[in-house]
Design an enzyme around this catalytic site. Structure first.
Site, short mmCIF file in Angstrom:
data_model
loop_
_atom_site.label_atom_id
_atom_site.label_comp_id
_atom_site.label_asym_id
_atom_site.label_seq_id
_atom_site.Cartn_x
_atom_site.Cartn_y
_atom_site.Cartn_z
N GLU A 59 0.76 -0.99 -0.09
CA GLU A 59 0.10 -0.16 0.09
C GLU A 59 0.89 1.28 0.27
OE1 GLU A 59 -2.41 -0.69 3.54
OE2 GLU A 59 -4.11 -1.70 2.08
N GLU A 139 -6.01 -8.11 -0.67
CA GLU A 139 -6.55 -7.78 0.81
C GLU A 139 -8.10 -7.61 0.96
OE1 GLU A 139 -4.35 -5.20 3.43
OE2 GLU A 139 -2.39 -5.64 2.67
#
Length: 509
Positions: A59, A139
C-alpha cells in the site's frame, strides 16, 4: 517494529525519510534484502517451490512520499536476486491516487478493499492500471482491527460471503485479510495516527473466519459454502474448536513499585543527561523507560507539570518520592499538577504504546521528545533508566528469588507502576484459556516468562488476553507476573476463563 517491519533503530538517523530513496534508508533496505531474497529464491514456484508471487511493497500509494526512484530501486533489487521470471506485484487501496503512487511498470498491480466497496468500480480501476492478467483483491477485509476505546469491529458473515460470491462470479482472485486472527503478544501491537495517536489492542482476532485461538466460526462456514459453488472442496464437518479451560481465580501479591526495583530491572544503571533523551537515543526500542530528576524548588501549591510541545510519546506515569501523582498522555493530557519539596525525586515512567504503522507519521519516536516544564522551570539533569523487565522475568525473577531482592511482598494493592506476582497451580491440563483482569486498570502481563501483551479493561473493548495452552505447564506451577501502571483492585485477583471477551467498551480512563 512498524510499517513493513522496519526496525526502530533506523530512527537513530534523525532526519531519515523512511520508505523513500533516502540514502540511509536504501542502504539498510539493500543490506536486508541481500540476505533475505537469496533465502527465498529456492522456494519460488518457478523453482519448484510454493511461493507463487512476491510483493515488493505494501500500500505504498497510501504513503506521502510517492517516490518512484525508491520503487525502481526495489524492483531492481528483487529482479537481481530473484530473476526475471518471478511475478512481482504491488497492492494498493481503491483510489486513483493510491494506485498511481503505488504501482510501477514491471510490477503486477493489484487492489485491496472490503465489503463496503463497489467491486465493479474497484476492479475497473485495477484494470486501468494493470491492463493484462487476473483481477486480484489482494486484501479482502473479513473484519477489522480494534484500537483501545473503540467499539469492537464486526463485519457480518452475510456481508463477507455476499461480496466474496460477487468477486468469484466475476472470475476474480481473492486473498482474505485476515483469514485467521492472531495476537499482538509482547509489545508488538502497532498504532494509527490520523487526528490523534491511537494504539491497537493486543488481540488481533479481527472478527476473522478463524478466531484468535484458531477456532472455526459461522463466517468460515459461510465462506466455504460460497467457494463450493466454484471449486470442488471437501464437504465434511469442520474440525472442532480446540478445548478451552477455565482454570479459575489466582490471587496475586505485590512485589514492589518500579522505582524500588531499578537494581533488578535496569541492571546497568542510568544514563545521565541535562535534557531528556528519546528511547531511540537510548537504544530502548520497546517497552518502558524511567526518567528521574528532582524538584527544583518547594511546591506547596499544586503546580502544573506541562509537556508544551506534546512531547510525551506515548504515556507517562508521574510519581514524587515514590507516590503516584497522575499521568501525561500524547495528544490528550499535556498538563497535570504536582506538589512537593525541593530535592524530592520526580520519577516519570514512559510507556511506548506501539509505533504508528500506517500513513505519514511512521517516524514515530518514543519517550520524552521535548523538555517538560514544571511551573516556570525547565526540568533538567535527568537520569534515564532503560527497563529490561522482560529480561528479568525470563531469568525467573521474581518467582525464582523467593523473597530475595524483593523489597516487600504484600497482599495490598497500591497506585502507580507496580509489579505483582502469583502462580497458577497445575492441574494436568495445558489447554487454551483467556485471562480476565477485572477492575485492574492498565498494564502488561507475563506467564512463564512469555509477555502476553497489554491489558486495559478500563478503556476496552478487549477484556481478556489469549493464553495459548502450550505456554502452560501440566506439572509445574505457572508463574504470573503483572505490571499494573495505574491502580490495582483491592482483591488482587485475575481470572482464567474458557472464552474471550473482546467487545466491552468500558470508558475513557
Amino acid at each position: 517494529m512498524f510499517q513493513g517491519g522496519l526496525p526502530a533503530w533506523l530512527l537513530q538517523k534523525p532526519n531519515i525519510i523512511l520508505r523513500s530513496a533516502d540514502t540511509d534508508y536504501l542502504e539498510a533496505v539493500s543490506s536486508w534484502l541481500a540476505i533475505l531474497l537469496p533465502k527465498i529464491k529456492p522456494w519460488l514456484y518457478i523453482n519448484g517451490g510454493n511461493i507463487i508471487t512476491v510483493q515488493i511493497e505494501n500500500e505504498y500509494g497510501s504513503y506521502f512520499a510517492c517516490d518512484y526512484n525508491y520503487m525502481r530501486h526495489l524492483r531492481t533489487l528483487f529482479r537481481f536476486f530473484l530473476g526475471e521470471d518471478v511475478v512481482l506485484f504491488t497492492t494498493d487501496g481503491n483510489t486513483d491516487k493510491e494506485m498511481t503512487c503505488g504501482t510501477l511498470d514491471g510490477l503486477f498491480a493489484t487492489v485491496d478493499f472490503g465489503t463496503d466497496t463497489n467491486i465493479t468500480v474497484a476492479f475497473n480501476r485495477q484494470r486501468r492500471f494493470e491492463p493484462q492478467g487476473p483481477l486480484v483483491n489482494s486484501e479482502f477485509y473479513t473484519g477489522w482491527l480494534d484500537h483501545w476505546g473503540d467499539q469492537h469491529a464486526v463485519v457480518s458473515a452475510q456481508k463477507v460471503s455476499r461480496v466474496l460470491e460477487e468477486m468469484l462470479t466475476m472470475g476474480a482472485n481473492v486473498n482474505m485479510y485476515m483469514f485467521e486472527g492472531g495476537s499482538n503478544f509482547g509489545y508488538w501491537n502497532g498504532a494509527d495516527h490520523d487526528t490523534s495517536f491511537r494504539s491497537v489492542v493486543t488481540s488481533y482476532d479481527y472478527d476473522a473466519p478463524l478466531t484468535e485461538a484458531g477456532d472455526p466460526t459461522e463466517k468460515l462456514l459461510a465462506i466455504r459454502d460460497v467457494i463450493k459453488q466454484f471449486r470442488d472442496i471437501p464437504s465434511g464437518p469442520m474440525p472442532p474448536a480446540t478445548p478451552k479451560f477455565a482454570y479459575g481465580f489466582v490471587r496475586l501479591q505485590q512485589v514492589g513499585n518500579i522505582s524500588s526495583l531499578l537494581d533488578t530491572l535496569s541492571p546497568f544503571g542510568p544514563v545521565q543527561s541535562k535534557y531528556p533523551l528519546t528511547f531511540e537515543e537510548m537504544k530502548q526500542y520497546y517497552g518502558y523507560m524511567l526518567y528521574r530528576t528532582t524538584l527544583p524548588q518547594d511546591l506547596s501549591e499544586p503546580t502544573p507539570l506541562i509537556s508544551p510541545l506534546n512531547g510525551v510519546h506515548d504515556r507517562a506515569y508521574v510519581s514524587v518520592n515514590g507516590v503516584f501523582r497522575g499521568l501525561l498522555q500524547r495528544d490528550t493530557i499535556l498538563v497535570m499538577n504536582v506538589t512537593g519539596k525541593q530535592g524530592d525525586t520526580l520519577d516519570i515512567l514512559v510507556e511506548n504504546m506501539g509505533r504508528v504503522n500506517f500513513g505519514s507519521k511512521i517516524n514515530d519516536y518514543k519517550g520524552l521528545l521535548s523538555n517538560l516544564i514544571l511551573g516556570k522551570d525547565i526540568l533538567t539533569d535527568w537520569k534515564m533508566y532503560p527497563l529490561d523487565i522482560d529480561g528479568a522475568i525470563s531469568r525467573g525473577w521474581p518467582h525464582s528469588n523467593g523473597q530475595k531482592s524483593i523489597p516487600s511482598l504484600q497482599r495490598e494493592p497500591s497506585t502507580g507502576p507496580t509489579l505483582y506476582m502469583g502462580t497458577l497451580q497445575p492441574n494436568g491440563l495445558a489447554w487454551d484459556t483467556f485471562l480476565k483482569l477485572n477492575e485492574w486498570t492498565k498494564g502488561q502481563i507475563w506467564i512463564n516468562g512469555v509477555n502476553l501483551g497489554r491489558y486495559w479493561p478500563a478503556r476496552g473493548p478487549q477484556q481478556t488476553l489469549y493464553v495459548p495452552g502450550p505456554l502452560l505447564s501440566t506439572s509445574l506451577p505457572n508463574n504470573i507476573t503483572l505490571l499494573e501502571l495505574e491502580g490495582a483492585p483491592t482483591h488482587l485477583l485475575v481470572l482464567f476463563m474458557d472464552r474471550p471477551q473482546l467487545n466491552v467498551t468500558a470508558g475513557k480512563s
